[in-house]
Scaffold this motif. Structure first.
Motif, short mmCIF file in Angstrom:
data_model
loop_
_atom_site.label_atom_id
_atom_site.label_comp_id
_atom_site.label_asym_id
_atom_site.label_seq_id
_atom_site.Cartn_x
_atom_site.Cartn_y
_atom_site.Cartn_z
N VAL A 12 19.02 3.56 -7.77
CA VAL A 12 18.32 4.22 -6.66
C VAL A 12 19.22 5.38 -6.23
N LEU A 13 18.77 6.62 -6.54
CA LEU A 13 19.62 7.80 -6.33
C LEU A 13 18.97 8.77 -5.35
N GLY A 14 19.83 9.52 -4.66
CA GLY A 14 19.34 10.54 -3.73
C GLY A 14 20.42 10.83 -2.71
N ASP A 15 20.22 11.90 -1.94
CA ASP A 15 21.22 12.31 -0.96
C ASP A 15 21.46 11.25 0.12
N PHE A 85 28.68 3.19 -12.27
CA PHE A 85 27.42 2.54 -11.92
C PHE A 85 26.28 2.94 -12.87
N TYR A 86 26.51 3.99 -13.66
CA TYR A 86 25.43 4.55 -14.47
C TYR A 86 25.32 3.92 -15.87
N ASN A 87 26.14 2.91 -16.13
CA ASN A 87 26.09 2.27 -17.45
C ASN A 87 24.88 1.35 -17.59
N SER A 88 24.33 1.29 -18.79
CA SER A 88 23.24 0.36 -19.11
C SER A 88 22.11 0.38 -18.09
N VAL A 89 21.64 1.56 -17.79
CA VAL A 89 20.55 1.71 -16.81
C VAL A 89 19.21 1.60 -17.52
N ASN A 90 18.27 0.86 -16.92
CA ASN A 90 16.94 0.71 -17.51
C ASN A 90 15.86 1.54 -16.81
N GLY A 91 16.12 1.96 -15.57
CA GLY A 91 15.16 2.78 -14.84
C GLY A 91 15.86 3.48 -13.69
N ILE A 92 15.25 4.56 -13.19
CA ILE A 92 15.84 5.29 -12.06
C ILE A 92 14.76 5.61 -11.02
N SER A 111 19.62 13.27 -11.04
CA SER A 111 19.09 12.69 -12.28
C SER A 111 19.95 13.09 -13.48
N LEU A 112 20.38 14.35 -13.50
CA LEU A 112 21.20 14.81 -14.62
C LEU A 112 22.58 14.16 -14.61
N GLU A 113 23.10 13.94 -13.41
CA GLU A 113 24.40 13.26 -13.32
C GLU A 113 24.28 11.86 -13.93
#
Length: 236
Positions: A12-15, A85-92, A111-113
């Motif tokens: 779950v990403l965002g400012d 935290f970005y390892n083995s991610v299945n969805g964003i 998203s690019l990060e």
């Protein structure tokens, strides 16, 4: 039985301040978070999801929601700490505040990060400020865009704001949900938002457990504004 459930990992990403913690609490506890605080590092909550609910293939999974704190413009040392935290991610799930245009624009960088964590993105934003959609042409990870604080947009402004965010969702080839995290009715069972959310989680599970590597995940072709060949022209 619960301990043996298969699981998927969704970032779950965002400012900071867009309402990620409130959203995650609503998704996992089905209730409003009374007193949200800043997330330091990453907090993980779990939602139980019935894959293909109501069909013979129905199966229960854990959805781990990783709420990543911080700001996208932060120093490279902070970014490299986040990269763990970005390892083995299945969805964003990309979260932005509908009242804050900058938080929407920053979703590209978030998203690019996450997707290109080993690369320093170059030429991400093309010169006229438009977005280079080729960055997502071969993205295999299902994305969902969620806009928060819908209640704070005046009726007269709503059409303009939601038109802008619809373009955002198209850029990511993602479905979008707009809501107010302080009101559970936006995710009420059977509502179009709840259906979109369920479809997104199904897609994440499908990609992780049912599609062999290299198989293209079925997208939402009706959401695309660009035909196959026209993407290239954005470079020139």
């Amino acid at each position: 039985k619960m301990a043996s459930l298969d699981r998927v990992k969704v970032l779950v990403l965002g400012d900071s301040g867009v309402g990620k913690s409130s959203l995650v609490h609503l998704l996992c506890q089905n209730q409003v978070l009374g007193n949200p605080s800043w997330t330091v590092g990453c907090s993980v909550d779990v939602r139980v999801h019935d894959y293909k609910e109501g069909t013979p293939e129905e199966k229960t999974y854990y959805i781990e929601l990783w709420d990543v704190g911080g700001s996208v413009g932060s120093a490279s040392s902070v970014k490299s700490t986040r990269a763990v935290f970005y390892n083995s991610v299945n969805g964003i799930i990309l979260v932005h505040d509908l009242t804050n245009k900058k938080s929407s624009q920053n979703l590209y960088r978030w998203s690019l990060e996450a997707l290109n964590r080993d690369l320093v993105p170059t030429g991400v934003l093309v010169t006229n400020g438009d977005y280079d959609r080729e960055q997502f042409a071969d993205n295999q990870i299902p994305l969902l865009v969620i806009g928060t604080k819908l209640d704070q947009i005046h009726e007269t402004k709503r059409h303009e704001v939601l038109t802008r965010t619809a373009f955002l969702a198209e850029d990511f080839n993602a479905e979008e949900i707009n809501l107010d995290c302080t009101n559970p009715r936006y995710l009420a069972a059977g509502s179009s938002n709840a259906v979109k959310l369920s479809r997104f989680f199904d897609k994440v599970i499908e990609k992780r457990y049912f599609l062999r590597e290299g198989n293209q995940i079925p997208g939402f072709p009706d959401r695309k504004r660009f035909g196959g060949g026209t993407l290239k022209s954005l470079h020139y």
